[in-house]
Design a protein around this motif. Structure first.
Motif, mmCIF file in Angstrom:
data_model
loop_
_atom_site.group_PDB
_atom_site.id
_atom_site.type_symbol
_atom_site.label_atom_id
_atom_site.label_comp_id
_atom_site.label_asym_id
_atom_site.label_seq_id
_atom_site.Cartn_x
_atom_site.Cartn_y
_atom_site.Cartn_z
ATOM 1 N N MET A 25 0.842 -1.183 0.000
ATOM 2 C CA MET A 25 0.000 0.000 0.000
ATOM 3 C C MET A 25 0.885 1.244 0.000
ATOM 4 O O MET A 25 1.883 1.321 0.691
ATOM 5 N N SER A 26 0.524 2.239 -0.807
ATOM 6 C CA SER A 26 1.340 3.441 -0.901
ATOM 7 C C SER A 26 1.008 4.415 0.230
ATOM 8 O O SER A 26 -0.065 4.381 0.808
ATOM 9 N N LYS A 27 1.948 5.273 0.488
ATOM 10 C CA LYS A 27 1.828 6.230 1.592
ATOM 11 C C LYS A 27 0.828 7.333 1.257
ATOM 12 O O LYS A 27 0.773 7.809 0.140
ATOM 13 N N GLU A 28 0.080 7.735 2.245
ATOM 14 C CA GLU A 28 -0.810 8.889 2.116
ATOM 15 C C GLU A 28 -0.164 10.045 2.872
ATOM 16 O O GLU A 28 0.071 9.956 4.072
ATOM 17 N N TYR A 29 0.134 11.110 2.179
ATOM 18 C CA TYR A 29 0.796 12.261 2.779
ATOM 19 C C TYR A 29 -0.242 13.190 3.390
ATOM 20 O O TYR A 29 -1.275 13.455 2.797
ATOM 21 N N GLN A 30 0.068 13.681 4.562
ATOM 22 C CA GLN A 30 -0.840 14.564 5.297
ATOM 23 C C GLN A 30 -0.604 16.039 5.018
ATOM 24 O O GLN A 30 -1.439 16.873 5.367
ATOM 25 N N SER A 31 0.543 16.355 4.403
ATOM 26 C CA SER A 31 0.864 17.748 4.115
ATOM 27 C C SER A 31 1.842 17.802 2.948
ATOM 28 O O SER A 31 2.519 16.815 2.628
ATOM 29 N N PHE A 32 1.925 18.977 2.335
ATOM 30 C CA PHE A 32 2.899 19.154 1.260
ATOM 31 C C PHE A 32 4.315 19.041 1.818
ATOM 32 O O PHE A 32 5.193 18.474 1.171
ATOM 33 N N LYS A 33 4.525 19.569 3.004
ATOM 34 C CA LYS A 33 5.856 19.493 3.633
ATOM 35 C C LYS A 33 6.312 18.036 3.764
ATOM 36 O O LYS A 33 7.482 17.724 3.552
ATOM 37 N N PHE A 58 5.196 15.588 1.826
ATOM 38 C CA PHE A 58 5.248 15.033 0.469
ATOM 39 C C PHE A 58 6.499 15.463 -0.294
ATOM 40 O O PHE A 58 7.041 14.685 -1.083
ATOM 41 N N TYR A 59 6.978 16.687 -0.083
ATOM 42 C CA TYR A 59 8.018 17.263 -0.926
ATOM 43 C C TYR A 59 9.315 16.443 -0.989
ATOM 44 O O TYR A 59 9.881 16.289 -2.082
ATOM 45 N N PRO A 60 9.824 15.888 0.095
ATOM 46 C CA PRO A 60 11.025 15.036 -0.038
ATOM 47 C C PRO A 60 10.786 13.842 -0.979
ATOM 48 O O PRO A 60 11.671 13.484 -1.764
ATOM 49 N N PHE A 61 9.605 13.240 -0.902
ATOM 50 C CA PHE A 61 9.271 12.167 -1.843
ATOM 51 C C PHE A 61 9.276 12.704 -3.270
ATOM 52 O O PHE A 61 9.835 12.082 -4.183
ATOM 53 N N TYR A 62 8.653 13.852 -3.473
ATOM 54 C CA TYR A 62 8.596 14.471 -4.802
ATOM 55 C C TYR A 62 10.010 14.662 -5.362
ATOM 56 O O TYR A 62 10.291 14.313 -6.515
ATOM 57 N N LEU A 63 10.906 15.213 -4.549
ATOM 58 C CA LEU A 63 12.283 15.427 -4.999
ATOM 59 C C LEU A 63 12.975 14.107 -5.326
ATOM 60 O O LEU A 63 13.764 14.043 -6.276
ATOM 61 N N ASN A 71 10.480 6.675 -14.328
ATOM 62 C CA ASN A 71 9.515 6.370 -13.275
ATOM 63 C C ASN A 71 8.151 6.930 -13.668
ATOM 64 O O ASN A 71 8.014 7.590 -14.692
ATOM 65 N N ARG A 72 7.182 6.633 -12.870
ATOM 66 C CA ARG A 72 5.811 7.088 -13.124
ATOM 67 C C ARG A 72 5.611 8.432 -12.433
ATOM 68 O O ARG A 72 5.897 8.556 -11.235
ATOM 69 N N PRO A 73 5.134 9.440 -13.150
ATOM 70 C CA PRO A 73 4.955 10.748 -12.525
ATOM 71 C C PRO A 73 4.054 10.686 -11.288
ATOM 72 O O PRO A 73 3.021 10.010 -11.287
ATOM 73 N N PRO A 91 -2.023 14.502 -7.570
ATOM 74 C CA PRO A 91 -2.061 15.599 -8.555
ATOM 75 C C PRO A 91 -1.835 16.988 -7.959
ATOM 76 O O PRO A 91 -1.073 17.777 -8.519
ATOM 77 N N TRP A 92 -2.488 17.298 -6.849
ATOM 78 C CA TRP A 92 -2.359 18.642 -6.292
ATOM 79 C C TRP A 92 -0.977 18.874 -5.696
ATOM 80 O O TRP A 92 -0.342 19.887 -5.959
ATOM 81 N N TYR A 93 -0.501 17.941 -4.888
ATOM 82 C CA TYR A 93 0.830 18.082 -4.304
ATOM 83 C C TYR A 93 1.901 18.121 -5.396
ATOM 84 O O TYR A 93 2.894 18.850 -5.283
#
Length: 100
Positions: free
Chosen positions: A1-9, A11-16, A72-74, A80-82
């Motif tokens: 199961m994939s992680k559900e992020y509670q905030s952009f803060k 999420f951002y390390p994952f995004y990078l 990788n997969r975007p 989408p929002w994060y």
């Protein structure tokens, strides 16, 4: 199961981590800047279709970066929002870093 992020803060390390390839990042920057240009053109000309062109061009550059360089997969598909916010934060970080 994939992680559900509670905030952009959170999420951002994952995004990078999904944008480690330099060419992928550059393509994101180009796509964001082209999208901004379409936005300006839409406002100046009062031509709403230009907004669609901005969305398409922004994502086209980014997805080319992911599929051909990052391989990788975007994150947009799941977050989408994060991811949208992440594109602009990453561009801001790059501009800020280049001015130091």
């Amino acid at each position: 199961m994939s992680k559900e992020y509670q905030s952009f803060k959170e999420f951002y390390p994952f995004y990078l981590s999904q944008h480690e390839n330099k060419i992928c990042r550059i393509l994101h920057y180009v796509g964001s800047i082209v999208a901004l240009c379409w936005l300006v053109m839409a406002i100046m000309s009062l031509t709403p279709i230009f907004l669609l062109y901005g969305v398409i061009s922004g994502y086209a550059f980014a997805w080319i970066g992911h599929f051909f360089f990052e391989k990788n997969r975007p994150a947009t598909f799941k977050y989408p929002w994060y991811s949208f916010i992440g594109d602009w934060q990453m561009l801001k970080d790059a501009i800020y870093k280049s001015t130091k």
